[in-house]
Design a protein around this motif. Sequence first.
Motif, PDB file in Angstrom:
ATOM      1  N   ASP A   1      56.034  30.203  40.720  1.00  0.00           N
ATOM      2  CA  ASP A   1      54.594  29.913  40.644  1.00  0.00           C
ATOM      3  C   ASP A   1      53.809  30.814  41.595  1.00  0.00           C
ATOM      4  OD1 ASP A   1      55.148  27.893  38.839  1.00  0.00           O
ATOM      5  OD2 ASP A   1      55.273  26.341  40.385  1.00  0.00           O
ATOM      6  N   ILE A   2      54.383  31.067  42.764  1.00  0.00           N
ATOM      7  CA  ILE A   2      53.722  31.938  43.736  1.00  0.00           C
ATOM      8  C   ILE A   2      53.640  33.362  43.195  1.00  0.00           C
ATOM      9  CG2 ILE A   2      53.828  32.848  46.087  1.00  0.00           C
ATOM     10  CD1 ILE A   2      55.378  30.330  46.853  1.00  0.00           C
ATOM     11  N   VAL A   3      54.755  33.839  42.633  1.00  0.00           N
ATOM     12  CA  VAL A   3      54.779  35.189  42.062  1.00  0.00           C
ATOM     13  C   VAL A   3      53.768  35.306  40.924  1.00  0.00           C
ATOM     14  CG1 VAL A   3      56.196  36.882  40.848  1.00  0.00           C
ATOM     15  CG2 VAL A   3      57.173  35.576  42.739  1.00  0.00           C
ATOM     16  N   LEU A   4      53.728  34.283  40.055  1.00  0.00           N
ATOM     17  CA  LEU A   4      52.813  34.323  38.907  1.00  0.00           C
ATOM     18  C   LEU A   4      51.360  34.352  39.365  1.00  0.00           C
ATOM     19  CD1 LEU A   4      52.471  34.226  35.845  1.00  0.00           C
ATOM     20  CD2 LEU A   4      52.490  31.711  35.999  1.00  0.00           C
ATOM     21  N   THR A   5      51.010  33.538  40.356  1.00  0.00           N
ATOM     22  CA  THR A   5      49.638  33.517  40.873  1.00  0.00           C
ATOM     23  C   THR A   5      49.255  34.860  41.471  1.00  0.00           C
ATOM     24  OG1 THR A   5      49.817  31.146  41.357  1.00  0.00           O
ATOM     25  CG2 THR A   5      48.086  32.381  42.495  1.00  0.00           C
ATOM     26  N   GLN A   6      50.159  35.414  42.256  1.00  0.00           N
ATOM     27  CA  GLN A   6      49.881  36.713  42.882  1.00  0.00           C
ATOM     28  C   GLN A   6      49.741  37.815  41.832  1.00  0.00           C
ATOM     29  OE1 GLN A   6      53.025  39.160  43.826  1.00  0.00           O
ATOM     30  NE2 GLN A   6      51.297  40.523  43.472  1.00  0.00           N
ATOM     31  N   ARG A   7      50.618  37.830  40.835  1.00  0.00           N
ATOM     32  CA  ARG A   7      50.579  38.896  39.821  1.00  0.00           C
ATOM     33  C   ARG A   7      49.364  38.761  38.914  1.00  0.00           C
ATOM     34  NH1 ARG A   7      56.965  39.670  38.082  1.00  0.00           N
ATOM     35  NH2 ARG A   7      57.593  40.717  40.023  1.00  0.00           N
ATOM     36  N   GLU A   8      48.954  37.542  38.609  1.00  0.00           N
ATOM     37  CA  GLU A   8      47.748  37.357  37.799  1.00  0.00           C
ATOM     38  C   GLU A   8      46.523  37.901  38.540  1.00  0.00           C
ATOM     39  OE1 GLU A   8      47.623  33.206  36.926  1.00  0.00           O
ATOM     40  OE2 GLU A   8      48.809  33.409  35.078  1.00  0.00           O
ATOM     41  N   ALA A   9      46.478  37.672  39.857  1.00  0.00           N
ATOM     42  CA  ALA A   9      45.361  38.183  40.653  1.00  0.00           C
ATOM     43  C   ALA A   9      45.382  39.703  40.704  1.00  0.00           C
ATOM     44  CB  ALA A   9      45.422  37.600  42.065  1.00  0.00           C
ATOM     45  N   VAL A  10      46.575  40.274  40.862  1.00  0.00           N
ATOM     46  CA  VAL A  10      46.700  41.727  40.932  1.00  0.00           C
ATOM     47  C   VAL A  10      46.377  42.368  39.590  1.00  0.00           C
ATOM     48  CG1 VAL A  10      48.342  43.628  41.229  1.00  0.00           C
ATOM     49  CG2 VAL A  10      48.319  41.729  42.867  1.00  0.00           C
ATOM     50  N   ASN A  11      46.949  41.847  38.527  1.00  0.00           N
ATOM     51  CA  ASN A  11      46.703  42.436  37.198  1.00  0.00           C
ATOM     52  C   ASN A  11      45.253  42.238  36.756  1.00  0.00           C
ATOM     53  OD1 ASN A  11      49.384  43.210  37.037  1.00  0.00           O
ATOM     54  ND2 ASN A  11      50.018  41.334  35.988  1.00  0.00           N
ATOM     55  N   GLY A  12      44.662  41.112  37.154  1.00  0.00           N
ATOM     56  CA  GLY A  12      43.273  40.864  36.771  1.00  0.00           C
ATOM     57  C   GLY A  12      42.287  41.764  37.473  1.00  0.00           C
ATOM     58  N   ALA A  13      42.695  42.339  38.611  1.00  0.00           N
ATOM     59  CA  ALA A  13      41.784  43.209  39.364  1.00  0.00           C
ATOM     60  C   ALA A  13      41.422  44.463  38.591  1.00  0.00           C
ATOM     61  CB  ALA A  13      42.418  43.578  40.703  1.00  0.00           C
ATOM     62  N   TRP A  14      42.267  44.876  37.635  1.00  0.00           N
ATOM     63  CA  TRP A  14      41.963  46.082  36.848  1.00  0.00           C
ATOM     64  C   TRP A  14      40.786  45.853  35.896  1.00  0.00           C
ATOM     65  CZ3 TRP A  14      44.433  50.614  37.892  1.00  0.00           C
ATOM     66  CH2 TRP A  14      45.641  50.544  38.619  1.00  0.00           C
ATOM     67  N   ASP A  15      40.488  44.585  35.597  1.00  0.00           N
ATOM     68  CA  ASP A  15      39.487  44.275  34.571  1.00  0.00           C
ATOM     69  C   ASP A  15      38.175  43.747  35.143  1.00  0.00           C
ATOM     70  OD1 ASP A  15      41.412  44.898  32.605  1.00  0.00           O
ATOM     71  OD2 ASP A  15      42.265  42.872  32.770  1.00  0.00           O
ATOM     72  N   ILE A  16      38.056  43.706  36.456  1.00  0.00           N
ATOM     73  CA  ILE A  16      36.816  43.215  37.064  1.00  0.00           C
ATOM     74  C   ILE A  16      36.164  44.351  37.856  1.00  0.00           C
ATOM     75  CG2 ILE A  16      37.666  40.844  37.201  1.00  0.00           C
ATOM     76  CD1 ILE A  16      38.249  41.281  40.146  1.00  0.00           C
ATOM     77  N   PRO A  17      34.862  44.246  38.127  1.00  0.00           N
ATOM     78  CA  PRO A  17      34.204  45.302  38.918  1.00  0.00           C
ATOM     79  C   PRO A  17      34.879  45.504  40.262  1.00  0.00           C
ATOM     80  CG  PRO A  17      32.570  43.863  37.913  1.00  0.00           C
ATOM     81  CD  PRO A  17      33.903  43.235  37.654  1.00  0.00           C
ATOM     82  N   LYS A  18      34.993  46.747  40.645  1.00  0.00           N
ATOM     83  CA  LYS A  18      35.721  47.070  41.874  1.00  0.00           C
ATOM     84  C   LYS A  18      35.055  46.495  43.112  1.00  0.00           C
ATOM     85  CE  LYS A  18      37.785  51.273  39.980  1.00  0.00           C
ATOM     86  NZ  LYS A  18      37.429  50.891  38.590  1.00  0.00           N
ATOM     87  N   GLN A  19      33.751  46.344  43.063  1.00  0.00           N
ATOM     88  CA  GLN A  19      33.050  45.819  44.234  1.00  0.00           C
ATOM     89  C   GLN A  19      33.436  44.372  44.513  1.00  0.00           C
ATOM     90  OE1 GLN A  19      31.284  47.862  46.182  1.00  0.00           O
ATOM     91  NE2 GLN A  19      31.260  46.140  47.634  1.00  0.00           N
ATOM     92  N   ILE A  20      33.752  43.624  43.444  1.00  0.00           N
ATOM     93  CA  ILE A  20      34.183  42.228  43.639  1.00  0.00           C
ATOM     94  C   ILE A  20      35.485  42.195  44.432  1.00  0.00           C
ATOM     95  CG2 ILE A  20      34.998  40.162  42.442  1.00  0.00           C
ATOM     96  CD1 ILE A  20      33.091  40.785  40.184  1.00  0.00           C
ATOM     97  N   THR A  21      36.384  43.108  44.076  1.00  0.00           N
ATOM     98  CA  THR A  21      37.651  43.187  44.814  1.00  0.00           C
ATOM     99  C   THR A  21      37.405  43.575  46.263  1.00  0.00           C
ATOM    100  OG1 THR A  21      38.913  43.769  42.836  1.00  0.00           O
ATOM    101  CG2 THR A  21      39.851  44.394  44.960  1.00  0.00           C
ATOM    102  N   MET A  22      36.573  44.586  46.467  1.00  0.00           N
ATOM    103  CA  MET A  22      36.316  45.043  47.832  1.00  0.00           C
ATOM    104  C   MET A  22      35.623  43.962  48.670  1.00  0.00           C
ATOM    105  SD  MET A  22      37.733  47.799  48.351  1.00  0.00           S
ATOM    106  CE  MET A  22      38.083  49.514  48.055  1.00  0.00           C
ATOM    107  N   ASP A  23      34.722  43.199  48.059  1.00  0.00           N
ATOM    108  CA  ASP A  23      34.049  42.126  48.796  1.00  0.00           C
ATOM    109  C   ASP A  23      35.056  41.054  49.204  1.00  0.00           C
ATOM    110  OD1 ASP A  23      31.637  43.416  48.534  1.00  0.00           O
ATOM    111  OD2 ASP A  23      30.963  42.223  46.807  1.00  0.00           O
ATOM    112  N   ALA A  24      35.976  40.737  48.297  1.00  0.00           N
ATOM    113  CA  ALA A  24      37.007  39.742  48.622  1.00  0.00           C
ATOM    114  C   ALA A  24      37.934  40.261  49.717  1.00  0.00           C
ATOM    115  CB  ALA A  24      37.809  39.406  47.366  1.00  0.00           C
ATOM    116  N   PHE A  25      38.184  41.571  49.708  1.00  0.00           N
ATOM    117  CA  PHE A  25      39.079  42.151  50.715  1.00  0.00           C
ATOM    118  C   PHE A  25      38.444  42.135  52.100  1.00  0.00           C
ATOM    119  CE2 PHE A  25      40.385  45.959  53.105  1.00  0.00           C
ATOM    120  CZ  PHE A  25      41.735  45.688  53.256  1.00  0.00           C
TER     121      PHE A  25
END
Length: 440
Positions: free
Chosen positions: A274-298
């Motif tokens: 479950d931990i791996v799946l949650t982490q991978r969904e977040a990582v794979n989903g980052a390709w489809d969202i605006p980059k600024q959203i990722t940078m703001d979260a970081f």
Amino acid sequence: MSYLLKQFVREWRFLLRQKYLVVLLVCTFVMSGFAVYSGLSEVTQQKQTIERLKAADLTDLINVQHKYDDAGSLAYYSFHLTYSSPSNLAFAALGERDIYPWKHRLNLLALEGQIYESDAQNAELAQAGKIDFVFVLSALAPLVIILLFHDLFAIERTSGRHDLLVTTAKSYFALWGARITVRFIAVIICLMLPFYVGAFISSSVLGDVGFITFICVIYLAFWTLLSVWWGKNAISAPRVASTLIGFWVLVAFIIPILGDLAINKAVHSPKGGDIVLTQREAVNGAWDIPKQITMDAFVANHPEWTNYTDMQSEFEWKWYYAFQQVGDEKAAKLSHAYQDAARKKYSLAGFVSWLSPPLLLQRGLTRMAKTDAVAAFRYESQMRGFHKSLRTFYYPWLFVKGNPTKAALENMPSFSKTILNEQKKLSNVDAQPKQNLSAN
């Protein structure tokens, strides 16, 4: 003194004339020897695997540094071996090393997936476990004690010699004490002699060996006294044996199994998958969202890089590693719950062990051998600390400095240095009270 010596000599001769007892003691020696041999073989194999991987890891790292010079590629292709080396006592108590992973190869990608993707195991093999010395001592040695002592009195009553022996003996010890002592010493020798050989081969600390011997003698003495006490006034040896074996089954198997079932039912834990799946969904989903959203979260958790998040192209390594870290942070809640549940289960198992002398002995010896769940938790903590040091090393190059120089790469963190620094910190903490005491 000479009279007591004669009693011991007589009982040794009497013991050696009883073929079934000799066979039982030989089988005990063989079981202990096999357990020590298999433990030494397993530990040797693990050490050889670590050394082989360390050499391959160094070669691979050198090749990557020759092939790439930009920080992003170096961080992506450079894998770093992390490992938990078996202690010198691990041969006697392999503990959880067949369940918890003791080696990984990490890079700067999301950590949770790299840890928990090793969470899969062969359930049947894990259930069967391994036959090591602590298993023979804790689970099988009590059965040997029962077989040796259950008929100590009953066999004499059945043969009609009991009253005559009691009448003619000068003292209780001269008759029964010498016999009990001789059989007890015989069991200790058969069980512990292979352990001493293994301890010598593995260069174990003499103090640890002595303490383990003390614990083992106390444990076996408990089963001996129980067997002697229960059979003291009994006439039927089979009835004594069946009662004692029933108690052995209860404390060695039924209580630990029921305790484990109760703990697993009481303590709910997310799965590693479950931990791996949650982490991978977040990582794979980052390709489809605006980059600024990722940078703001970081930068929300890494504000020191707030002024360096602007991107000049569609793909930049700093954005790539930023969403790797964000993926870890999104899985952090599950990961913490997993760790907390594992620690709680281990703590509750400690309470159950007080109802099961074999389980209590196993916990004590695996703790000494550093092969229990606590050692596994510490190794995971070391991995997390090492991954943090990798991020600390690479982030300045990824966000500000550009490509690292060859001289800078020589200061790249290594897991062995992380362990060494941790040991130095622990040594300094231990030395501080002594320094304060001398200063006062």
